[in-house]
Design an enzyme around this catalytic site. Structure first.
Site, PDB file in Angstrom:
ATOM      1  N   ALA A  66      43.453  72.031  52.487  1.00 22.23           N
ATOM      2  CA  ALA A  66      42.771  73.193  51.890  1.00 22.23           C
ATOM      3  C   ALA A  66      41.834  73.773  52.941  1.00 22.23           C
ATOM      4  O   ALA A  66      41.428  73.081  53.887  1.00 22.23           O
ATOM      5  CB  ALA A  66      41.983  72.744  50.664  1.00 22.23           C
ATOM      6  N   GLY A 111      45.632  68.868  51.262  1.00 21.91           N
ATOM      7  CA  GLY A 111      46.449  69.769  50.437  1.00 21.91           C
ATOM      8  C   GLY A 111      47.811  70.046  51.052  1.00 21.91           C
ATOM      9  O   GLY A 111      48.771  70.355  50.335  1.00 21.91           O
ATOM     10  N   GLU A 114      49.848  67.173  49.982  1.00 18.73           N
ATOM     11  CA  GLU A 114      50.097  67.322  48.531  1.00 18.73           C
ATOM     12  C   GLU A 114      51.182  68.365  48.283  1.00 18.73           C
ATOM     13  O   GLU A 114      52.035  68.208  47.408  1.00 18.73           O
ATOM     14  CB  GLU A 114      48.794  67.696  47.820  1.00 18.73           C
ATOM     15  CG  GLU A 114      47.792  66.539  47.843  1.00 18.73           C
ATOM     16  CD  GLU A 114      46.419  66.925  47.347  1.00 18.73           C
ATOM     17  OE1 GLU A 114      45.819  67.866  47.919  1.00 18.73           O
ATOM     18  OE2 GLU A 114      45.942  66.321  46.381  1.00 18.73           O
ATOM     19  N   GLU A 134      40.475  63.627  52.634  1.00 22.75           N
ATOM     20  CA  GLU A 134      39.402  64.230  51.828  1.00 22.75           C
ATOM     21  C   GLU A 134      38.116  63.407  51.834  1.00 22.75           C
ATOM     22  O   GLU A 134      37.013  63.963  51.799  1.00 22.75           O
ATOM     23  CB  GLU A 134      39.883  64.431  50.379  1.00 22.75           C
ATOM     24  CG  GLU A 134      40.887  65.547  50.200  1.00 22.75           C
ATOM     25  CD  GLU A 134      42.339  65.125  50.414  1.00 22.75           C
ATOM     26  OE1 GLU A 134      42.578  63.999  50.910  1.00 22.75           O
ATOM     27  OE2 GLU A 134      43.230  65.919  50.065  1.00 22.75           O
TER      28      GLU A 134
HETATM   29  N1  COA Z   1      40.372  74.326  56.880  1.00 22.46           N
HETATM   30  C1  COA Z   1      39.890  75.334  57.611  1.00 22.46           C
HETATM   31  N2  COA Z   1      40.052  75.403  58.940  1.00 22.46           N
HETATM   32  C2  COA Z   1      40.727  74.419  59.533  1.00 22.46           C
HETATM   33  C3  COA Z   1      41.258  73.324  58.827  1.00 22.46           C
HETATM   34  C4  COA Z   1      41.056  73.304  57.428  1.00 22.46           C
HETATM   35  N3  COA Z   1      41.546  72.336  56.661  1.00 22.46           N
HETATM   36  N4  COA Z   1      41.860  72.491  59.701  1.00 22.46           N
HETATM   37  C5  COA Z   1      41.726  73.055  60.909  1.00 22.46           C
HETATM   38  N5  COA Z   1      41.047  74.211  60.820  1.00 22.46           N
HETATM   39  C6  COA Z   1      40.676  75.142  61.880  1.00 22.46           C
HETATM   40  C7  COA Z   1      39.576  74.574  62.758  1.00 22.46           C
HETATM   41  O1  COA Z   1      38.292  74.817  62.192  1.00 22.46           O
HETATM   42  C8  COA Z   1      39.802  75.379  64.034  1.00 22.46           C
HETATM   43  O2  COA Z   1      39.295  76.670  63.839  1.00 22.46           O
HETATM   44  P1  COA Z   1      38.422  77.396  65.033  1.00 22.46           P
HETATM   45  O3  COA Z   1      39.371  77.475  66.200  1.00 22.46           O
HETATM   46  O4  COA Z   1      38.092  78.727  64.457  1.00 22.46           O
HETATM   47  O5  COA Z   1      37.268  76.499  65.307  1.00 22.46           O
HETATM   48  C9  COA Z   1      41.311  75.490  64.101  1.00 22.46           C
HETATM   49  O6  COA Z   1      41.777  75.301  62.766  1.00 22.46           O
HETATM   50  C10 COA Z   1      41.981  74.452  64.978  1.00 22.46           C
HETATM   51  O7  COA Z   1      41.559  73.157  64.542  1.00 22.46           O
HETATM   52  P2  COA Z   1      40.872  72.059  65.498  1.00 22.46           P
HETATM   53  O8  COA Z   1      40.066  71.140  64.644  1.00 22.46           O
HETATM   54  O9  COA Z   1      40.160  72.726  66.630  1.00 22.46           O
HETATM   55  O10 COA Z   1      42.180  71.328  66.058  1.00 22.46           O
HETATM   56  P3  COA Z   1      42.284  69.849  66.623  1.00 22.46           P
HETATM   57  O11 COA Z   1      43.627  69.753  67.253  1.00 22.46           O
HETATM   58  O12 COA Z   1      41.088  69.504  67.445  1.00 22.46           O
HETATM   59  O13 COA Z   1      42.213  68.899  65.334  1.00 22.46           O
HETATM   60  C11 COA Z   1      42.823  68.230  63.079  1.00 22.46           C
HETATM   61  C12 COA Z   1      43.263  68.936  64.376  1.00 22.46           C
HETATM   62  C13 COA Z   1      43.915  68.435  62.045  1.00 22.46           C
HETATM   63  C14 COA Z   1      42.599  66.727  63.339  1.00 22.46           C
HETATM   64  C15 COA Z   1      41.491  68.847  62.578  1.00 22.46           C
HETATM   65  O14 COA Z   1      41.627  70.276  62.575  1.00 22.46           O
HETATM   66  C16 COA Z   1      41.099  68.435  61.185  1.00 22.46           C
HETATM   67  O15 COA Z   1      40.633  67.329  61.008  1.00 22.46           O
HETATM   68  N6  COA Z   1      41.241  69.334  60.199  1.00 22.46           N
HETATM   69  C17 COA Z   1      40.796  69.112  58.843  1.00 22.46           C
HETATM   70  C18 COA Z   1      41.751  68.217  58.097  1.00 22.46           C
HETATM   71  C19 COA Z   1      41.226  67.936  56.703  1.00 22.46           C
HETATM   72  O16 COA Z   1      40.199  67.332  56.509  1.00 22.46           O
HETATM   73  N7  COA Z   1      41.972  68.390  55.698  1.00 22.46           N
HETATM   74  C20 COA Z   1      41.681  68.141  54.320  1.00 22.46           C
HETATM   75  C21 COA Z   1      40.975  69.276  53.717  1.00 22.46           C
HETATM   76  S1  COA Z   1      40.605  68.918  52.006  1.00 22.46           S
END
Ligand code: COA
Length: 260
Positions: A66, A111, A114, A134
């Protein structure tokens, strides 16, 4: 219909629905979820579409969950509405009358996982990574993850993933039954297409009834599920496809199904 966060394309009877916010790792915003609903409704109504491949744009993510920016600003009531809205869309996908494959091309988190679990089947690129992170945000899965994950991989493994927030790779996802296949990254879409084309050769009504028997049947107790299966088995005998399929076998020729 023109979408902002979704790509929609029909080729060889397959609707390719692609989550298209690669700069945000295809995070599932309200808008993306609304468009996803519209895309699936469009595919449902189009008789030329016989199956769906759902994937993510770019090389990095299927969907990284999400949209955390949106989550961070939600009240408790809005969060409940967000979860209910997403659950309704995932229900539409789970009960879709045409086979739906999630082609998981990268991060498949929260999500995103999911959503993949609501699809009928999951094919993973060897680059895919799965998890329910989460708890890292102080919340729990809200789009059916606590229910679909244990049904796919068992209670103990599901609890481990949900309370640790750990990520697993594609091979581990395959080992525990979260995905059907792991394939080389560049063959992900073509292998899903090839599978669907084999399904399109089968009796179309039978395919639809089989999807219904499994997905609806799983929501019942086993006795009711088996009774439901018997009813749908009976329905199959009312079709011209059944007459053609059995006749073609006995005449040692390929069946020409009409989907009736
Ligand atoms: N919601 C909103 N934005 C998200 C996102 C999410 N779930 N996941 C990634 N992004 C955005 C980041 O904020 C970043 O945006 P920016 O360039 O404007 O700063 C962009 O996508 C790239 O992500 P980044 O974190 O820089 O990539 P990474 O390769 O370093 O890490 C992940 C990848 C997947 C490990 C990391 O993005 C992450 O942990 N995301 C969240 C996952 C999560 O908790 N999901 C459950 C949500 S309930």
């Amino acid at each position: 219909m023109a979408f902002e966060n979704i790509l929609y394309d029909v080729k060889d009877h397959i609707a390719h629905i692609t989550l298209n916010r690669p700069e945000k790792l295809n995070a599932l915003s309200w808008k993306t979820m609304s468009e996803l609903r519209e895309a699936f409704l469009q595919a449902k109504a189009d008789s030329a579409v016989k199956g769906i491949i759902l994937t993510g744009a770019g090389d990095k993510a299927f969907a990284a969950g999400a949209d955390i920016q949106e989550l961070s600003e939600m009240s408790a009531y809005e969060a409940k509405e967000f979860a209910l809205n997403a659950q309704e869309i995932l229900g539409l996908i789970e009960h879709f009358p045409k086979p739906v494959i999630a082609a998981v091309n990268g991060y498949c988190l929260g999500g995103g996982n999911e959503l993949a679990m609501a699809c009928h089947m999951r094919w993973a690129s060897e680059k895919a990574k799965f998890g329910q992170p989460e708890v890292n945000l102080g919340i729990i899965p809200g789009n059916g993850g606590t229910q679909r994950l244990p049904r796919l991989i068992g209670k103990g493994r599901a609890i481990e993933l949900v309370i640790s927030g750990n990520m697993i790779d594609a091979q581990e996802a395959y080992r525990i039954g979260l995905v059907n296949h792991v394939v080389p990254h560049e063959e992900l879409i073509s292998s899903c297409e090839a599978f669907l084309q084999t399904v399109f050769q089968k009796g179309p009504v039978a395919v639809r009834l089989a999807l219904e028997a499994v997905t609806r049947g799983l929501e019942m107790g086993v006795e009711d599920g088996i009774a439901f299966e018997a009813s749908l088995f009976g329905v199959a005998f009312s079709t011209e496809d059944m007459k053609e399929g059995t006749k073609a076998f006995l005449e040692k020729r390929k069946a020409q199904f009409q989907g009736k």
